[in-house]
Design a protein around this motif. Structure first.
Motif, PDB file in Angstrom:
ATOM      1  N   ASP A 130       0.826  -1.204   0.000  1.00 19.45           N
ATOM      2  CA  ASP A 130       0.000   0.000   0.000  1.00 19.45           C
ATOM      3  C   ASP A 130       0.867   1.263   0.000  1.00 19.45           C
ATOM      4  OD1 ASP A 130      -2.332  -1.399  -0.076  1.00 19.45           O
ATOM      5  OD2 ASP A 130      -2.880  -1.068   2.016  1.00 19.45           O
ATOM      6  N   ASP A 131       0.343   2.305  -0.648  1.00 17.06           N
ATOM      7  CA  ASP A 131       1.056   3.579  -0.725  1.00 17.06           C
ATOM      8  C   ASP A 131       0.900   4.377   0.563  1.00 17.06           C
ATOM      9  OD1 ASP A 131       2.128   3.334  -3.275  1.00 17.06           O
ATOM     10  OD2 ASP A 131       0.356   4.190  -4.250  1.00 17.06           O
ATOM     11  N   LEU A 132       2.017   4.910   1.027  1.00 17.78           N
ATOM     12  CA  LEU A 132       2.029   5.816   2.179  1.00 17.78           C
ATOM     13  C   LEU A 132       2.647   7.141   1.758  1.00 17.78           C
ATOM     14  CD1 LEU A 132       3.351   3.532   5.092  1.00 17.78           C
ATOM     15  CD2 LEU A 132       0.985   3.917   4.387  1.00 17.78           C
ATOM     16  N   LEU A 133       2.117   8.224   2.304  1.00 20.74           N
ATOM     17  CA  LEU A 133       2.692   9.546   2.104  1.00 20.74           C
ATOM     18  C   LEU A 133       3.468   9.938   3.353  1.00 20.74           C
ATOM     19  CD1 LEU A 133       0.184  12.025   0.406  1.00 20.74           C
ATOM     20  CD2 LEU A 133       2.576  11.636  -0.196  1.00 20.74           C
ATOM     21  N   PHE A 134       4.768  10.105   3.207  1.00 21.02           N
ATOM     22  CA  PHE A 134       5.603  10.591   4.299  1.00 21.02           C
ATOM     23  C   PHE A 134       5.696  12.108   4.151  1.00 21.02           C
ATOM     24  CE2 PHE A 134       6.561   6.205   3.815  1.00 21.02           C
ATOM     25  CZ  PHE A 134       6.962   5.741   5.057  1.00 21.02           C
ATOM     26  N   THR A 135       5.261  12.832   5.162  1.00 21.58           N
ATOM     27  CA  THR A 135       5.165  14.289   5.064  1.00 21.58           C
ATOM     28  C   THR A 135       5.861  14.956   6.243  1.00 21.58           C
ATOM     29  OG1 THR A 135       3.041  14.271   6.223  1.00 21.58           O
ATOM     30  CG2 THR A 135       2.970  14.201   3.817  1.00 21.58           C
ATOM     31  N   VAL A 136       6.419  16.133   5.974  1.00 23.02           N
ATOM     32  CA  VAL A 136       7.002  16.963   7.018  1.00 23.02           C
ATOM     33  C   VAL A 136       6.172  18.234   7.124  1.00 23.02           C
ATOM     34  CG1 VAL A 136       8.979  18.371   7.686  1.00 23.02           C
ATOM     35  CG2 VAL A 136       9.345  16.062   6.807  1.00 23.02           C
ATOM     36  N   PHE A 137       5.695  18.526   8.335  1.00 22.11           N
ATOM     37  CA  PHE A 137       4.947  19.751   8.616  1.00 22.11           C
ATOM     38  C   PHE A 137       5.684  20.560   9.673  1.00 22.11           C
ATOM     39  CE2 PHE A 137       1.670  16.948   7.027  1.00 22.11           C
ATOM     40  CZ  PHE A 137       0.786  17.772   6.345  1.00 22.11           C
ATOM     41  N   SER A 138       5.579  21.873   9.575  1.00 20.57           N
ATOM     42  CA  SER A 138       6.029  22.715  10.674  1.00 20.57           C
ATOM     43  C   SER A 138       4.813  23.172  11.476  1.00 20.57           C
ATOM     44  CB  SER A 138       6.840  23.910  10.169  1.00 20.57           C
ATOM     45  OG  SER A 138       6.041  24.755   9.379  1.00 20.57           O
ATOM     46  N   LYS A 139       5.070  23.678  12.656  1.00 24.56           N
ATOM     47  CA  LYS A 139       4.008  24.044  13.593  1.00 24.56           C
ATOM     48  C   LYS A 139       3.233  25.263  13.090  1.00 24.56           C
ATOM     49  CE  LYS A 139       3.474  25.704  18.382  1.00 24.56           C
ATOM     50  NZ  LYS A 139       4.216  26.067  19.607  1.00 24.56           N
ATOM     51  N   GLY A 140       1.926  25.235  13.342  1.00 29.94           N
ATOM     52  CA  GLY A 140       1.089  26.399  13.087  1.00 29.94           C
ATOM     53  C   GLY A 140       0.616  26.508  11.647  1.00 29.94           C
ATOM     54  N   GLN A 141       0.109  27.707  11.307  1.00 32.72           N
ATOM     55  CA  GLN A 141      -0.429  27.957   9.975  1.00 32.72           C
ATOM     56  C   GLN A 141      -0.068  29.334   9.426  1.00 32.72           C
ATOM     57  OE1 GLN A 141      -4.760  26.599  10.807  1.00 32.72           O
ATOM     58  NE2 GLN A 141      -4.521  26.490   8.592  1.00 32.72           N
ATOM     59  N   LYS A 142       0.597  30.177  10.205  1.00 35.92           N
ATOM     60  CA  LYS A 142       0.685  31.584   9.843  1.00 35.92           C
ATOM     61  C   LYS A 142       1.942  31.959   9.085  1.00 35.92           C
ATOM     62  CE  LYS A 142      -2.254  33.211  13.617  1.00 35.92           C
ATOM     63  NZ  LYS A 142      -2.358  34.127  14.772  1.00 35.92           N
ATOM     64  N   ARG A 143       3.014  31.224   9.243  1.00 37.61           N
ATOM     65  CA  ARG A 143       4.282  31.675   8.675  1.00 37.61           C
ATOM     66  C   ARG A 143       4.717  30.751   7.548  1.00 37.61           C
ATOM     67  NH1 ARG A 143       8.031  33.101  13.951  1.00 37.61           N
ATOM     68  NH2 ARG A 143       6.516  34.358  15.101  1.00 37.61           N
ATOM     69  N   LYS A 144       4.442  31.133   6.328  1.00 39.26           N
ATOM     70  CA  LYS A 144       4.864  30.298   5.212  1.00 39.26           C
ATOM     71  C   LYS A 144       6.360  30.445   4.955  1.00 39.26           C
ATOM     72  CE  LYS A 144       4.503  29.781   0.252  1.00 39.26           C
ATOM     73  NZ  LYS A 144       5.847  30.319  -0.029  1.00 39.26           N
ATOM     74  N   MET A 145       6.826  31.694   4.867  1.00 44.95           N
ATOM     75  CA  MET A 145       8.218  31.932   4.501  1.00 44.95           C
ATOM     76  C   MET A 145       9.175  31.752   5.676  1.00 44.95           C
ATOM     77  SD  MET A 145       7.778  32.375   1.382  1.00 44.95           S
ATOM     78  CE  MET A 145       9.478  32.745   0.947  1.00 44.95           C
ATOM     79  N   LYS A 146       8.690  32.001   6.898  1.00 44.29           N
ATOM     80  CA  LYS A 146       9.548  31.845   8.072  1.00 44.29           C
ATOM     81  C   LYS A 146       8.875  30.885   9.038  1.00 44.29           C
ATOM     82  CE  LYS A 146      11.640  36.450   7.728  1.00 44.29           C
ATOM     83  NZ  LYS A 146      11.884  37.740   8.416  1.00 44.29           N
ATOM     84  N   SER A 147       8.886  29.612   8.661  1.00 46.15           N
ATOM     85  CA  SER A 147       8.210  28.599   9.462  1.00 46.15           C
ATOM     86  C   SER A 147       8.885  28.446  10.815  1.00 46.15           C
ATOM     87  CB  SER A 147       8.220  27.254   8.727  1.00 46.15           C
ATOM     88  OG  SER A 147       7.561  27.360   7.488  1.00 46.15           O
TER      89      SER A 147
END
Length: 459
Positions: free
Chosen positions: A331-348
């Motif tokens: 089965d296919d799995l998506l390995f993803t990296v997220f940073s905290k929050g939602q407000k800072r796109k350019m300065k995560s």
């Protein structure tokens, strides 16, 4: 894409398979310090920045897209061939570009930043798209980087715009007896009249064919593309869709995105801009894009929300991880990296998480939403495309796993977020990249960090 100071060490997945100290997700004693290993390195010219890298799965040869240059390297990082792509005289305001017609804007020497690099295995060529001339592409022979074609005389040939930091991603869909397709997704940098945010194009066998990069389908009313409506910019003036990753699986093509949205914080009457991570899905055979669906994604651990997508990679589960997740090894799995929050796109923020999504669960959620919409429940939930709420229309039909939409209830948005499974968090050195593969039934992930460290995780 901003050029990085070029002192990088190219650590490729096939080089990483040689032993490194691993970090498991289970409690264990701290490992003894590993002896330092020397890795093969390649450094470009001082003024260059490396933007993209692809590896030929058949030969192990490495292709690097850099500022003003494409490199072909051996598997031990020795330069085999180079191809110069810039600089040249240009101006971002020249549309069509000056190579098509005279431009009245002042021309200056401009770098060509590589924005997309894809291997077309069927025709043994490299597709290299840059930032010059409104984003035209070269088709280069894999063997020696000889230029096979460089279509530029039609509007369809300008794929990626001129915004160097804009995101572009491409996915090739291959056929045995037909010309292939190229799905292109790109930020439009405020020029939706010039560039569709997502489209499917023809990949002709002949690199110099007139139909190269033409839309798969186009008539007066319908085309194989989606454009951002101008009304959207009245709500969010700097709106754009930033594409982080793309892939194909089964009958579908997928893109992972970051999109700005205006939301009202709890207890507030005013709206503020945040960024939402979304997965976009399209049927490979859908020429009218009626199958377009997007669903928000994110993950949470110990009450902390990780919502800003940084990177992603598609891999298989493998036998060991499959037992834990209750899925099949293939089965296919998506390995993803997220940073905290939602407000800072350019300065995560530095807090980040590695999360796993089971692709079938995302598809099941999309199918549920399609079924409810075709029962007439809810609205299309796609604010950036429709601006206003449009109710779903009822229709009697069976929606199975491979349903590809009709010219109603489309495009469609899923409002409820699909949450991934957090498997690792990092609070100080933000994770910025990820790859994964299965080795001896074990699923392994490698994550790169902001400071240049590499972590190996046994899942």
């Amino acid at each position: 894409m901003k050029a990085m100071p070029w002192n990088w060490t190219c650590l490729l997945s096939h080089l990483l398979m040689v032993g490194m100290g691993s970090s498991t997700l289970l409690p264990r004693q701290p490992p003894a310090p590993s002896p330092k290993r020397s890795f093969v390195t390649f450094r470009g010219e001082p003024a260059e920045g490396f933007n993209h890298l692809v590896v030929d799965e058949r030969t192990g040869h490495i292709y690097l897209g850099a500022v003003n240059r494409i490199y072909k390297l051996s598997s031990d990082l020795k330069v085999l061939v180079t191809h110069q792509t810039g600089p040249d005289e240009d101006n971002p305001k020249c549309y069509p570009p000056r190579i098509v017609q005279t431009c009245n804007e002042p021309l200056t020497t401009t770098n060509n930043v590589n924005k997309m690099l894809l291997i077309d295995y069927k025709e043994n060529r490299l597709i290299a798209c840059g930032s010059l001339y409104q984003g035209i592409c070269k088709l280069l022979r894999l063997e020696d980087l000889f230029k096979l074609g460089e279509p530029f005389h039609k509007k369809e040939h300008y794929l990626s715009g001129v915004n160097e930091s804009g995101s572009v991603f491409g996915v090739i869909v291959s056929y045995s007896n037909l010309d292939d397709k190229l799905f292109i997704a790109t930020a439009v940098d405020g020029k939706p009249e010039y560039f569709p945010t997502i489209s499917s194009r023809k990949l002709t066998k002949n690199s110099e064919a007139d139909g190269m990069f033409a839309y798969v389908f186009h008539d007066e009313f319908v085309a194989s593309m989606i454009k951002i409506p101008s009304d959207t910019f009245t709500v969010i003036p700097d709106f754009d869709i930033y594409y982080v990753y793309g892939f194909s699986s089964g009958n579908f093509v997928y893109f992972l995105t970051l999109q700005p949205e205006m939301v009202s914080p709890p207890g507030s009457t005013t709206k503020e801009q945040v960024y939402t991570s979304k997965l976009v899905r399209l049927c490979k055979e859908d020429t009218a894009f009626n199958s377009y669906v997007e669903v928000p994604i994110g993950c949470e651990r110990s009450g902390v929300e990780y919502r800003l997508l940084q990177a992603a990679y598609l891999s298989k589960a493998g036998a060991v991880l499959a037992r834990t997740l209750g899925v099949r090894p293939e089965d296919d799995l998506l390995f993803t990296v997220f940073s905290k929050g939602q407000k800072r796109k350019m300065k995560s923020l530095d807090e980040s998480a590695l999360c796993i999504f089971i692709l079938k669960q995302i598809n099941d959620r999309i199918k549920e939403r399609l079924q409810s919409c075709y029962r007439g429940e809810g609205t299309l939930d796609l604010a950036w495309l429709k601006v206003k709420d449009i109710p779903c229309s009822s229709a009697l039909l069976t929606i199975d796993d491979n349903f590809c939409g009709l010219d109603m209830n489309a495009p469609l948005g899923v409002s409820e977020m699909v949450r991934g499974i957090p498997v690792f968090t990092e609070d100080r050195d933000r994770m910025t990249s990820v790859i994964a593969y299965v080795y001896k039934n074990h699923s392994l992930a490698f994550v790169g960090t902001k400071s240049g460290k590499l972590k190996k995780l046994a899942l």
